[in-house]
Scaffold this motif. Structure first.
Motif, PDB file in Angstrom:
ATOM      1  N   ASN A  35       0.831  -1.200   0.000  1.00 17.14           N
ATOM      2  CA  ASN A  35       0.000   0.000   0.000  1.00 17.14           C
ATOM      3  C   ASN A  35       0.865   1.249   0.000  1.00 17.14           C
ATOM      4  O   ASN A  35       1.883   1.305   0.690  1.00 17.14           O
ATOM      5  N   CYS A  36       0.436   2.247  -0.751  1.00 20.48           N
ATOM      6  CA  CYS A  36       1.083   3.559  -0.739  1.00 20.48           C
ATOM      7  C   CYS A  36       0.888   4.154   0.661  1.00 20.48           C
ATOM      8  O   CYS A  36      -0.221   4.117   1.201  1.00 20.48           O
ATOM      9  N   CYS A  37       1.935   4.701   1.225  1.00 21.41           N
ATOM     10  CA  CYS A  37       1.817   5.250   2.574  1.00 21.41           C
ATOM     11  C   CYS A  37       1.040   6.567   2.586  1.00 21.41           C
ATOM     12  O   CYS A  37       0.631   7.020   3.643  1.00 21.41           O
ATOM     13  N   CYS A  90       3.250   5.615  -4.231  1.00 23.56           N
ATOM     14  CA  CYS A  90       2.845   5.274  -5.592  1.00 23.56           C
ATOM     15  C   CYS A  90       3.172   6.421  -6.557  1.00 23.56           C
ATOM     16  O   CYS A  90       3.400   7.559  -6.141  1.00 23.56           O
ATOM     17  N   ARG A 135      -2.848   4.985   0.391  1.00 24.98           N
ATOM     18  CA  ARG A 135      -3.213   3.628   0.804  1.00 24.98           C
ATOM     19  C   ARG A 135      -3.609   2.706  -0.350  1.00 24.98           C
ATOM     20  O   ARG A 135      -4.048   1.591  -0.133  1.00 24.98           O
ATOM     21  N   LYS A 136      -3.461   3.166  -1.596  1.00 21.26           N
ATOM     22  CA  LYS A 136      -3.770   2.337  -2.764  1.00 21.26           C
ATOM     23  C   LYS A 136      -2.778   1.179  -2.847  1.00 21.26           C
ATOM     24  O   LYS A 136      -1.587   1.338  -2.595  1.00 21.26           O
ATOM     25  N   LEU A 137      -3.271  -0.002  -3.212  1.00 18.67           N
ATOM     26  CA  LEU A 137      -2.434  -1.172  -3.423  1.00 18.67           C
ATOM     27  C   LEU A 137      -1.746  -1.043  -4.785  1.00 18.67           C
ATOM     28  O   LEU A 137      -2.403  -0.739  -5.782  1.00 18.67           O
TER      29      LEU A 137
END
Length: 70
Positions: free
Chosen positions: A9-11, A37, A14-16
């Motif tokens: 997940n992007c910190c 990301c 939060r996208k995977l």
């Protein structure tokens, strides 16, 4: 010959997403590197430029699979 990619997940958003852990842009959170990301980097760079901060460079292999050494 095999390849691997890390999924996490992007910190920020939060996208995977998939990334190469050796080259993905990251920030330190509680002492640990956390990945960012591409979309969050592309969103942050104009803001950073406006603030006089250097833009975050994206390595060409940051979001690509890496050759796995077996």
């Amino acid at each position: 010959m095999s390849y691997s990619i890390v999924i996490g997940n992007c910190c920020s958003c939060r996208k995977l997403f998939g990334f190469n852990p050796n080259y993905v842009p990251s920030v330190r959170v509680k002492g640990e590197r956390e990945p960012l990301c591409r979309e969050c980097i592309e969103d942050a760079n104009p803001k950073r430029k406006d603030l006089g901060l250097p833009e975050i460079e994206i390595h060409p292999e940051a979001y690509e699979p890496q050759l796995e050494n077996v």
